[in-house]
Design a protein around this motif. Structure first.
Motif, PDB file in Angstrom:
ATOM      1  N   MET A   1       0.828  -1.204   0.000  1.00 23.27           N
ATOM      2  CA  MET A   1       0.000   0.000   0.000  1.00 23.27           C
ATOM      3  C   MET A   1       0.867   1.261   0.000  1.00 23.27           C
TER       4      MET A   1
ATOM      5  N   SER B   1     -12.518   8.186  -1.527  1.00 26.69           N
ATOM      6  CA  SER B   1     -12.116   6.818  -1.197  1.00 26.69           C
ATOM      7  C   SER B   1     -13.328   5.902  -1.235  1.00 26.69           C
TER       8      SER B   1
ATOM      9  N   SER C   1     -12.797  -2.584  -5.633  1.00 26.01           N
ATOM     10  CA  SER C   1     -11.552  -2.236  -4.944  1.00 26.01           C
ATOM     11  C   SER C   1     -10.631  -3.436  -4.820  1.00 26.01           C
TER      12      SER C   1
ATOM     13  N   ARG D   1      -7.910   4.452   0.460  1.00 30.25           N
ATOM     14  CA  ARG D   1      -7.065   5.353  -0.316  1.00 30.25           C
ATOM     15  C   ARG D   1      -7.903   6.466  -0.947  1.00 30.25           C
TER      16      ARG D   1
ATOM     17  N   SER E   1      -6.525  -2.285  -4.744  1.00 23.14           N
ATOM     18  CA  SER E   1      -6.344  -0.950  -4.188  1.00 23.14           C
ATOM     19  C   SER E   1      -6.854  -0.905  -2.753  1.00 23.14           C
ATOM     20  N   ASN E   2      -6.267  -0.042  -1.970  1.00 18.71           N
ATOM     21  CA  ASN E   2      -6.666   0.149  -0.586  1.00 18.71           C
ATOM     22  C   ASN E   2      -8.008   0.888  -0.550  1.00 18.71           C
TER      23      ASN E   2
END
Length: 421
Positions: A8, A374, A358, A367, A363-364
């Protein structure tokens, strides 16, 4: 070590490197005169000097993708065993060259191609005007009035906006979604909300991207794109939820409003920067290149912040639109006073779909991105909609206020232009 936190962090560093690259490029152009140096070396050819000036920054971004490929590959390898256990299709791992080329196509050329065409069109128009002014009296009068030049330029911009979806479907690897229950359901979804499109396309990404998009301002050149990964890994109701989110962008006219907002915000921000220079500097002092560059960067940062705020609210409205659709509400078609509440099933379907997207994109979910916020933030907003009347959502009121603000900004921009004339 394979720690998720380290992966990450690498993603965050890659994002930060792109932002720093853009800032460094802006500083080089506006403060150090980089574009003028390039023009002095190669001449002022339409779009050629701008592309050469962009080359170092683009190279830095491309090298960032190349350096991130081993991390992306490790993340995808970590999901293979779980996919095999669940009996899912296992995507092929792509080599570095393919990974970088896909990133260039989807993230760099997607922006660079239309911008290059716009710059080339404007500079070619200026060259043609200068050529005509030297030879024809009527051209000199038209150039002095300025509005004919602006009108011709805007016509070219509109033609480009209309044709870009046709180019993008070939710039990206796409294929027509075959006839079947899925295609029929997606076409019916668009018809239910009065959104027509030319075709539904499968967006081939080597299973690298889980995403969807609606491109095009008008039905003859509007396409719905769904990536191969999204269609393979989401259940039918999840695909419908994602499709409803994309239909919302067309139904709520987000793209034209964002384009208009961009013009208004940039105009007001840079006019404000010019006014600040006049206020803080004595009339007899000419601002240095460095001072002008600093104020230009400040104005640019203000533009980015304002446009990011608008884009993120449009995303929230599109998420809410999907929840409205799944709850049985049809904006503009459901009779007034009979709107259903947002159901838990509708909200959680969209929440789960965002979670799957996600996860598939590695992906976080926490984020933050400038355009979309996000995933966690969007999911929290969806959770807060449960039980609310589908025709009285707070985000719809917020977006209406944003659109009114853009119209007020447009009026202010026009007024300032008339006063300066």
């Amino acid at each position: 070590s394979g720690a998720p936190a380290a992966a990450m962090l690498c993603g965050q560093v890659l994002d930060a490197s792109r932002i720093l690259t853009l800032l460094a490029h802006a500083w080089a152009v506006f403060v150090l005169g980089w574009l003028d140096l390039v023009r002095a070396a190669v001449g002022d050819w339409p779009a050629i000097d701008e592309l050469l000036a962009l080359a170092p920054g683009a190279a830095c971004i491309i090298l960032g993708w190349a350096s991130y490929h081993p991390i992306d590959r490790r993340l995808r390898e970590a999901t293979l065993l779980g996919a095999l256990d669940r009996g899912e299709q296992v995507p092929a791992l792509v080599p570095r060259a393919v990974y970088v080329w896909e990133q260039i196509r989807h993230n760099l050329l997607f922006i660079l191609v239309p911008v290059t065409i716009l710059v080339a069109w404007w500079e070619s128009l200026l060259l043609a005007t200068a050529w005509a002014v030297e030879r024809y009296p009527w051209a000199a009068r038209a150039a002095e009035a300025q509005w004919p030049l602006v009108a011709v330029h805007l016509c070219g911009v509109l033609v480009l906006a209309a044709c870009m979806p046709l180019a993008i479907r070939h710039l990206w690897r796409t294929a027509r979604l075959e006839a079947g229950p899925l295609r029929e359901r997606l076409v019916q979804l668009g018809a239910a909300h009065g959104v027509g499109f030319r075709d539904v396309l499968v967006w081939r990404t080597h299973a690298q991207i889980a995403n969807a998009a609606v491109i095009g301002l008008a039905r003859p050149a509007r396409y719905v794109l769904m990536t191969d990964t999204l269609l393979e890994r989401l259940p039918l109701v999840g695909v419908e939820a994602v499709m409803a989110h994309e239909v919302a962008h067309a139904r709520r006219h987000h793209i034209p409003w964002l384009m208009l907002g961009t013009v208004v915000i940039i105009s007001l921000a840079f006019d404000g920067a010019a006014a600040a220079l006049r206020i803080f500097l004595p009339p007899e002092v000419h601002p240095s290149l460095g001072v002008t560059g600093v104020w230009t960067l400040v104005a640019g940062a203000a533009c980015i912040a304002a446009l990011g705020y608008i884009s993120r609210r449009f995303e929230l409205q599109a998420d809410a639109f999907a929840a409205q659709h799944l709850s049985g509400f049809r904006p503009g078609r459901t009779p007034r006073g009979s709107a259903p509440p947002i159901t838990p099933e509708a909200a959680y379907t969209m929440i789960r779909s965002l979670d799957v997207v996600s996860r598939l994109n590695h992906s976080n979910p926490a984020r933050f991105t400038l355009r979309h916020g996000s995933i966690r933030w969007r999911q929290h907003h969806l959770h807060g909609l449960i039980g609310a009347s589908a025709d009285a959502l707070p985000i719809d009121r917020t977006v209406r206020m944003i659109k009114r603000g853009i119209l007020c900004g447009l009026a202010a921009t026009i007024a300032l232009a008339l006063l300066a004339a």
